[in-house]
Enzyme design. Structure first.
Site, PDB file in Angstrom:
ATOM      1  N   ALA A 233      40.746   8.383  17.498  1.00 29.41           N
ATOM      2  CA  ALA A 233      42.095   7.902  17.852  1.00 29.41           C
ATOM      3  C   ALA A 233      42.715   6.963  16.826  1.00 29.41           C
ATOM      4  O   ALA A 233      43.931   6.908  16.682  1.00 29.41           O
ATOM      5  CB  ALA A 233      42.064   7.222  19.221  1.00 29.41           C
ATOM      6  N   GLY A 236      46.179   5.005  17.090  1.00 28.03           N
ATOM      7  CA  GLY A 236      46.765   5.656  18.257  1.00 28.03           C
ATOM      8  C   GLY A 236      48.113   6.332  18.158  1.00 28.03           C
ATOM      9  O   GLY A 236      48.736   6.593  19.185  1.00 28.03           O
ATOM     10  N   CYS A 354      44.854  15.756   7.813  1.00 29.56           N
ATOM     11  CA  CYS A 354      46.043  15.611   6.965  1.00 29.56           C
ATOM     12  C   CYS A 354      45.640  15.942   5.525  1.00 29.56           C
ATOM     13  O   CYS A 354      45.975  15.239   4.583  1.00 29.56           O
ATOM     14  CB  CYS A 354      46.658  14.216   7.079  1.00 29.56           C
ATOM     15  SG  CYS A 354      45.525  12.865   6.778  1.00 29.56           S
TER      16      CYS A 354
END
Length: 401
Positions: A233, A236, A354
């Site tokens: 996470a 967040g 990513c």
């Protein structure tokens, strides 16, 4: 660009010195601290400093070529001067530039050629080789895109507002923006502004989140009332998007190995009015084992090279190496293997990075599926930087039994 003043020059120098030569110092945090410590700088000064700072980081290798020597700590002023000459930025004859042979820099600039693709695109030699090997002839097109400045994209927090209302709110605070057709919650700024000073931000009406990143939450297809686990996470950004998509109904368990990141998530969740998030720090394997076969949905936003987001984190290309990428690939496979057990039978997960390297993306998914026949790929998507936003990969996988 306006004339650069001496105190701006010194600030840029010190920030670059810190970024290039101090371990674990990242550009975004360095510039944030610099701007905070110079409250008297006006908005134009702050814009100039940020722009020059990031452009020098982005073009470091090319500037070193114009300088004719490596970027040793004492050469930062020479690097700044090389950038000012290359970008045709006006400057005064500061004492810090005394003794630098401007003619030598200008001679190289006038040639308008560089000896290698790595210098042309300002990346380490090993990275040029890796990109060419993995992306083929397309690698240069992607590198050109990655050397551009990233646009500022916000995600309207639908727990509190709508895209239209957010745009109106921002306009009242002199921030012009527009919506993006294929991204239901996205708002893009007309020009870079410090949106964190707006009351819209303080009221939790948006988060800064790239358009590509927003696609990940959409792909997971969460429903109200589900139990969702966000396995990596961090602070967040995607967790908050999931909470909004679930309209605060159901449960999101946000996991991370860093407690400080989860503390930041809690702060952000409070501002966003997201009440269905529970954070758990991964201190050992037991945390994962307790969740086995408990989740309807699972997000694995895996640690990666970050090569898809060099537009906004240009310093990371100077901080990683091939050894790091090889190590992170082993970690990605281990995370997929261990965390996928969290899914219930019939549950679905998204594996996302990513990165733009196939070896971190579809090849990892193929390897996982080969070793785990009880999982099936439903769809995947790669978004390349040349499409305008950050480079991302995401795969939707279902657990069959």
């Amino acid at each position: 660009m306006e004339l650069i003043h001496r105190n701006l020059l010194i600030g840029i120098h010190d920030a670059l010195q810190e970024t290039f030569f101090e371990k674990n110092k990242y550009a975004d945090k360095v510039i944030e601290r610099l701007l905070k410590s110079h409250k008297k700088w006006g908005s134009e000064d702050r814009k100039t400093v940020s722009e020059i700072f990031y452009n020098i980081i982005r073009w470091k290798k090319r500037l070193e070529y114009y300088m004719g020597e490596g970027a040793k700590p004492g050469n930062i002023y020479k690097m700044i001067l090389a950038y000012l000459l290359w970008s045709k930025t006006k400057y005064k004859k500061f004492e810090e530039f005394e003794g630098i042979k401007i003619a030598d820099i200008l001679k190289k600039l006038e040639k308008n050629t560089v000896p290698s693709k790595a210098i042309q695109h300002s990346i380490p030699d090993w990275l040029a080789e890796t990109l060419e090997k993995e992306l083929g002839d397309n690698w240069e097109k992607e590198m050109i895109a990655l050397n551009e400045q990233a646009p500022t994209v916000l995600r309207a927090n639908t727990l509190k507002t709508t895209v239209r209302e957010l745009m109106d709110e921002l306009k009242e605070e002199n921030v012009e923006s527009f919506s993006l057709k294929q991204y239901p919650d996205a708002v893009q700024l007309e020009e870079k502004k410090n949106v964190f000073l707006t009351s819209a931000f303080k009221d939790g009406l948006f988060e800064v989140q790239d358009a590509s990143s927003q696609k990940i939450g959409e792909m997971l297809d969460v429903q109200e009332g589900m139990r969702v686990v966000d396995a990596c996470a961090g602070a967040g950004g995607k967790t908050l998007h999931l909470a909004a998509l679930m309209k605060n109904k159901g449960q999101i368990i946000a996991l991370d190995i860093y407690e400080w990141k989860l503390a930041e998530l809690k702060r952000r969740a409070k501002r966003a009015g997201a009440h269905n998030i529970e954070t758990r720090t991964i201190t050992d394997n037991k945390v994962i084992k307790r969740l086995q076969e408990k989740a309807d949905r699972l997000l694995i936003d895996a640690p990666c090279s970050g090569l898809g987001v060099l537009k906004r984190n240009p310093d990371s290309k100077w901080k990683i190496d091939q050894e790091f990428i090889d190590r992170i690939k082993d970690e990605q496979q281990q995370i997929l293997q261990d965390y996928s057990k969290i899914l219930k039978k019939g549950g679905r997960m998204v594996y996302a990075t990513c990165s733009i390297l196939p070896s971190e993306n579809n090849e990892q998914v193929e390897k996982f599926l080969k070793n785990n026949p009880d999982f099936k790929l439903l769809k995947d998507e790669k978004i390349m930087p040349s499409e305008g936003y950050d480079g991302f990969y995401m795969a939707l996988i279902e657990r069959l039994k």
